[in-house]
Design a protein around this motif. Sequence first.
Motif, PDB file in Angstrom:
ATOM      1  N   UNK A 419       0.849  -1.270  -0.029  1.00  0.00           N
ATOM      2  CA  UNK A 419      -0.077  -0.051   0.111  1.00  0.00           C
ATOM      3  C   UNK A 419       0.861   1.124  -0.066  1.00  0.00           C
ATOM      4  N   UNK A 420       2.039   1.185   0.864  1.00  0.00           N
ATOM      5  CA  UNK A 420       2.713   2.485   0.843  1.00  0.00           C
ATOM      6  C   UNK A 420       3.467   2.838  -0.397  1.00  0.00           C
ATOM      7  N   UNK A 422       2.613   1.631  -3.403  1.00  0.00           N
ATOM      8  CA  UNK A 422       1.551   2.134  -4.364  1.00  0.00           C
ATOM      9  C   UNK A 422       0.987   3.561  -4.304  1.00  0.00           C
ATOM     10  N   UNK A 423       0.985   3.989  -3.001  1.00  0.00           N
ATOM     11  CA  UNK A 423       0.591   5.185  -2.620  1.00  0.00           C
ATOM     12  C   UNK A 423       1.558   6.342  -3.145  1.00  0.00           C
ATOM     13  N   UNK A 424       2.688   5.821  -2.896  1.00  0.00           N
ATOM     14  CA  UNK A 424       3.928   6.745  -3.539  1.00  0.00           C
ATOM     15  C   UNK A 424       3.874   7.234  -4.931  1.00  0.00           C
ATOM     16  N   UNK A 425       3.614   5.828  -5.849  1.00  0.00           N
ATOM     17  CA  UNK A 425       3.220   5.891  -7.204  1.00  0.00           C
ATOM     18  C   UNK A 425       2.144   6.716  -7.555  1.00  0.00           C
ATOM     19  N   UNK A 426       1.109   6.504  -6.759  1.00  0.00           N
ATOM     20  CA  UNK A 426      -0.085   7.423  -7.255  1.00  0.00           C
ATOM     21  C   UNK A 426       0.002   8.829  -7.109  1.00  0.00           C
ATOM     22  N   UNK A 427       0.427   9.230  -6.231  1.00  0.00           N
ATOM     23  CA  UNK A 427       1.085  10.590  -5.791  1.00  0.00           C
ATOM     24  C   UNK A 427       1.720  10.932  -6.969  1.00  0.00           C
ATOM     25  N   UNK A 428       2.825  10.433  -7.481  1.00  0.00           N
ATOM     26  CA  UNK A 428       3.600  10.695  -8.396  1.00  0.00           C
ATOM     27  C   UNK A 428       2.883  11.007  -9.718  1.00  0.00           C
ATOM     28  N   UNK A 429       1.916  10.066 -10.017  1.00  0.00           N
ATOM     29  CA  UNK A 429       1.133  10.159 -11.331  1.00  0.00           C
ATOM     30  C   UNK A 429       0.383  11.313 -11.172  1.00  0.00           C
ATOM     31  N   UNK A 463       3.923  -0.580 -13.433  1.00  0.00           N
ATOM     32  CA  UNK A 463       4.018  -1.598 -12.701  1.00  0.00           C
ATOM     33  C   UNK A 463       3.858  -2.849 -13.688  1.00  0.00           C
ATOM     34  N   UNK A 464       4.022  -2.755 -14.813  1.00  0.00           N
ATOM     35  CA  UNK A 464       3.895  -3.876 -15.551  1.00  0.00           C
ATOM     36  C   UNK A 464       2.710  -4.866 -15.668  1.00  0.00           C
ATOM     37  N   UNK A 465       1.793  -3.928 -15.064  1.00  0.00           N
ATOM     38  CA  UNK A 465       0.324  -4.487 -14.967  1.00  0.00           C
ATOM     39  C   UNK A 465       0.337  -5.536 -13.627  1.00  0.00           C
ATOM     40  N   UNK A 466       1.034  -5.208 -12.781  1.00  0.00           N
ATOM     41  CA  UNK A 466       1.420  -6.195 -11.551  1.00  0.00           C
ATOM     42  C   UNK A 466       0.474  -5.428 -10.288  1.00  0.00           C
ATOM     43  N   UNK A 467       0.166  -4.051 -10.425  1.00  0.00           N
ATOM     44  CA  UNK A 467      -0.377  -3.499  -9.425  1.00  0.00           C
ATOM     45  C   UNK A 467      -1.823  -4.155  -9.018  1.00  0.00           C
ATOM     46  N   UNK A 468      -2.132  -4.075  -7.753  1.00  0.00           N
ATOM     47  CA  UNK A 468      -3.219  -4.686  -7.325  1.00  0.00           C
ATOM     48  C   UNK A 468      -4.272  -3.593  -7.670  1.00  0.00           C
ATOM     49  N   UNK A 469      -5.238  -4.057  -8.597  1.00  0.00           N
ATOM     50  CA  UNK A 469      -6.330  -2.890  -9.311  1.00  0.00           C
ATOM     51  C   UNK A 469      -7.029  -2.413  -8.135  1.00  0.00           C
ATOM     52  N   UNK A 470      -7.516  -3.187  -7.102  1.00  0.00           N
ATOM     53  CA  UNK A 470      -8.357  -2.849  -6.174  1.00  0.00           C
ATOM     54  C   UNK A 470      -7.696  -1.885  -5.061  1.00  0.00           C
ATOM     55  N   UNK A 471      -6.599  -1.854  -4.733  1.00  0.00           N
ATOM     56  CA  UNK A 471      -5.720  -1.148  -4.090  1.00  0.00           C
ATOM     57  C   UNK A 471      -5.586   0.302  -4.754  1.00  0.00           C
TER      58      UNK A 471
END
Length: 483
Positions: A419-420, A422-429, A463-471
Amino acid sequence: MTTWEPVIGLEVHVQLATKSKIFSGAATRFGAAPNAQACAVDLGLPGTLPVLNADAVRMAIMFGLAVDAQINLNSVFERKNYFYPDLPKGYQISQFAIPIVGMGTLHIPGQDGKPLAVRITRAHLEEDAGKSVHDVLPGLSGIDLNRAGTPLLEVVSEPDLRNAADAATYFRTLWSLVRSLGICDGQLQEGSMRCDANVSVRPVGASEFGVRTEIKNINSFRFVERAINYEIERQIDVLERGGSIQRETRLYDAERNETRTMRLKEDSEDYRYFPDPDLLPLSLDAAYIEAVRDAMPELPAARAARYERTHAIAAGIATALAEDPDVAAYFEAACVPGAEPKVVANWIVNDLAGRLNSESRAIAASPVTPQALGTLAARIADATLSSKTAKTVFDRLWSEGGDVDAIIDAAGLRQLDDREALAVLVRDIVDANPNQVAQYQAADKDKRKKLKGFFVGQIMKRTEGKANPKTVDELLIGALEAP
Ligand code: ADP
Ligand code: MG
């Protein structure tokens, strides 16, 4: 113009899965060299006597109990007399006046979506004949008597069916039932189940049945439906031209999809049936029947209901799993700890069945073992795999076999669910795309959904399709809808 109503009754020959023949100790194994499995009793040589196989009797009783039929405590074997090269005795031992199984019912799902109760007139024990072989010796016909004396249960239905699709479903339901009972191997292409279809048509509203023809020896669910439909059309055509239908036996030619006259129908008197003096009447005691009842396995309908009840699996899928005992066994073995039965079920009826079908493989010979498919489902449940990466793992399992976790690690398919991170990545985007963020915040609910897809796409790319879509979805909504 008259509208016509088809009337159909089926006679299905079920080859019982006994080790030896119904009246002799000769083996019943399929595929032996010609005449290697026909003994003196099967040939009716002088001085031999038939002895009834108790296992064939037990199997007939199991069938009778499964269709809620009356089991006749006293039944009689008779001789059905006729000449044919593949019948050296000159008669077939069968049951006629008093069969072992009397009136019963087979429940099938009707084409109109309603359950349909098809009455079973009777089921009787008999021996199979041999086989004439016309395509092996040039210019000659051969006789293979291996099949002579193989136990058959002939299941006769009342003329309760009204269309070809229901007739095919009836045949298929019988197949499922006898396989689940373990009394027939169900190998249609080897002749283990053969169906004769009796077909007539009558004007809608008529109280009498029309004259029927009988199409012999159909050995596939698809052909049953096609042969009957062809025959219905043919009869209607004859009648509408002012002609009449002859009572006759016809053959279905699958290559041309047509039926042809084989012979005019004989009456039962022609066979001069009489009780076989070599065999005592079959006398059963009620306690034996109860013992057979106590040993009955779970039947397909009960099994499907159990899957629906305990795993909340949809009726259609539960039926598909329960219909074939091999599929049911696979499903139950694949429900390993951590796997969701519903997910396992979907993988079996979709991905696995599709692959097996396209390569004409039986599920018992599946390259993906039930344990592997179960582990795959468990890795979906614990979010190691997404539905997309799960398909990649399935493909690997299919082509190379191996261990699910080892494949996931070797191919780097483990789903990102930190989660952490992915949160950084989401913030970046989100920070990198201020215009899209502004558009999103100005949009209404429907539009927002679409615009969110843009951000999901960016994250999946990174993430090459690997991120959990729900999260990802949760984090994105948080980031985009925050002030
Ligand atoms: P047979 O002695 O020729 O075998 P049966 O009376 O035992 O004749 O019937 C054989 C099959 O034919 C049964 O499955 C029965 O339901 C079916 N049948 C009987 N009459 C008709 C009809 N008019 N149309 C279609 N099927 C029929
Ligand atoms: Mg008949």
